[in-house]
Design an enzyme around this catalytic site. Structure first.
Site, PDB file in Angstrom:
ATOM      1  N   SER A  69      27.845  37.739  43.904  1.00 32.22           N
ATOM      2  CA  SER A  69      26.894  36.728  43.404  1.00 32.22           C
ATOM      3  C   SER A  69      27.562  35.414  43.039  1.00 32.22           C
ATOM      4  O   SER A  69      26.929  34.359  43.064  1.00 32.22           O
ATOM      5  CB  SER A  69      26.158  37.282  42.175  1.00 32.22           C
ATOM      6  OG  SER A  69      27.074  37.835  41.243  1.00 32.22           O
ATOM      7  N   ARG A  70      28.836  35.480  42.668  1.00 36.36           N
ATOM      8  CA  ARG A  70      29.505  34.261  42.180  1.00 36.36           C
ATOM      9  C   ARG A  70      30.961  34.229  42.664  1.00 36.36           C
ATOM     10  O   ARG A  70      31.498  35.242  43.113  1.00 36.36           O
ATOM     11  CB  ARG A  70      29.493  34.223  40.640  1.00 36.36           C
ATOM     12  CG  ARG A  70      28.121  34.116  40.042  1.00 36.36           C
ATOM     13  CD  ARG A  70      28.157  33.940  38.531  1.00 36.36           C
ATOM     14  NE  ARG A  70      28.547  35.133  37.829  1.00 36.36           N
ATOM     15  CZ  ARG A  70      29.681  35.266  37.125  1.00 36.36           C
ATOM     16  NH1 ARG A  70      30.529  34.263  37.029  1.00 36.36           N
ATOM     17  NH2 ARG A  70      29.959  36.397  36.502  1.00 36.36           N
ATOM     18  N   TYR A  87      43.810  43.539  31.324  1.00 37.85           N
ATOM     19  CA  TYR A  87      43.483  42.983  32.647  1.00 37.85           C
ATOM     20  C   TYR A  87      44.635  43.252  33.625  1.00 37.85           C
ATOM     21  O   TYR A  87      44.418  43.739  34.740  1.00 37.85           O
ATOM     22  CB  TYR A  87      43.215  41.483  32.522  1.00 37.85           C
ATOM     23  CG  TYR A  87      42.861  40.797  33.820  1.00 37.85           C
ATOM     24  CD1 TYR A  87      41.570  40.891  34.351  1.00 37.85           C
ATOM     25  CD2 TYR A  87      43.809  40.058  34.518  1.00 37.85           C
ATOM     26  CE1 TYR A  87      41.244  40.263  35.541  1.00 37.85           C
ATOM     27  CE2 TYR A  87      43.491  39.428  35.711  1.00 37.85           C
ATOM     28  CZ  TYR A  87      42.208  39.529  36.218  1.00 37.85           C
ATOM     29  OH  TYR A  87      41.883  38.900  37.401  1.00 37.85           O
ATOM     30  N   ALA A 105      46.943  45.526  33.444  1.00 38.37           N
ATOM     31  CA  ALA A 105      47.051  46.970  33.718  1.00 38.37           C
ATOM     32  C   ALA A 105      45.991  47.417  34.721  1.00 38.37           C
ATOM     33  O   ALA A 105      46.262  48.201  35.634  1.00 38.37           O
ATOM     34  CB  ALA A 105      46.912  47.754  32.414  1.00 38.37           C
TER      35      ALA A 105
END
Ligand code: NAP
Length: 244
Positions: free
Chosen positions: A11-12, A152, A154
């Protein structure tokens, strides 16, 4: 028959550009979204107006029942699936000592468990076809670690281990599995960074610019193609030289 690709988090940002590029190259594309329905609809409308075959599907990729429903929809609509791009992800910044267990679990569920859930579902189709391609969007922080982004990092390092192990497991079944490790890419994920931080990151990048979603979409397009037919279990970096 045109190839079929499913892009999670299409979506983004990076996922949106990956969906656009693959659709314009002739893939039939299922764009997954979770919260950003109108963005997914806009992308779908844009691509359909260009004659592309695109569908959208809402699913939280950290939830097994929703992931199952998404792949059933994909097969029902398109008949098969050739490429899975595990792109959905969230970031978290802060000291590890300040992090709550629920934040850790959320990062791991959305960034890593989703890769297990989606890969497991897609392999049910790919193994029987003896053909397929899985591309995991990791991060350079999964390669070298980022301070204040331990969870993040990991989760993204976990994606790299997952990629290498699964590539060995399913290579004999005709399926390739690779990871991409983007550097700093200008998407909503960077919106909390101030101008001074952005300038610093650009100055630390040997190429002297920050990345755009197109930089990653180009690499996905290559890995998904037959030009990458002998590449599996690899981590391809696109980071302007930030990590060498
Ligand atoms: P973004 O612009 O924030 O987009 C994130 C995407 O993930 C959105 O489409 C979002 O969908 C989706 N998503 C989040 N939670 C989801 C869930 N539970 N279920 C399904 N979809 C979910 O981020 P981005 O920069 O494009 O990042 C895409 C990927 O690249 C991430 O895995 C990120 O870690 C990785 N990456 C980014 C950078 C960077 O600098 N931008 C660098 C390295 C790696 P909805 O909005 O519809 O919920």
């Amino acid at each position: 028959m045109n190839k079929v690709a499913l892009v999670t988090g299409g979506s983004r940002g990076i996922g949106r550009q990956v969906a656009i590029q693959l659709a314009r190259e002739g893939y039939r594309v299922l764009i997954n979204y979770n919260k950003s329905k109108s963005e997914a609809q806009d992308t779908c409308q844009l691509l359909r107006s260009e004659g592309c075959q695109v569908e959208i599907f809402k699913a939280d990729v950290s939830k097994q029942d929703q992931v199952k429903a998404m792949f059933e929809f994909c097969i029902d609509r398109f008949g098969h699936i050739d490429v899975l791009v595990n792109n959905s992800g969230i970031s978290y910044e802060g000291l590890l000592t300040d992090m709550e267990e629920e934040d850790w679990d959320r990062i791991m569920d959305i960034n890593l468990k989703s890769v297990f859930l989606c890969s497991k579902e897609v392999l049910a189709y790919m193994v029987s076809n003896h053909h397929g391609n899985i591309i995991n969007i990791s991060s350079m922080w999964g390669q070298v670690g980022a301070s204040c982004e331990v969870a993040y990092s990991a989760s993204k390092a976990g994606m790299i281990g997952f990629t290498k192990a699964l590539a060995k497991e399913v290579g004999p079944s005709g399926i390739r599995v690779n990871a991409i490790a983007p550097g700093v890419i200008m998407t909503d994920m960077m919106k909390d960074f101030g101008q001074a931080d952005i300038d610093y990151l650009r100055d630390e990048t040997p190429i002297m610019r920050l990345g755009q979603p197109e930089d990653i979409a180009n690499l996905v397009s290559f890995l998904a193609s037959d030009r990458a037919d002998f590449i599996t279990g690899q981590v391809l970096a696109s980071n302007g030289g930030f990590v060498i």
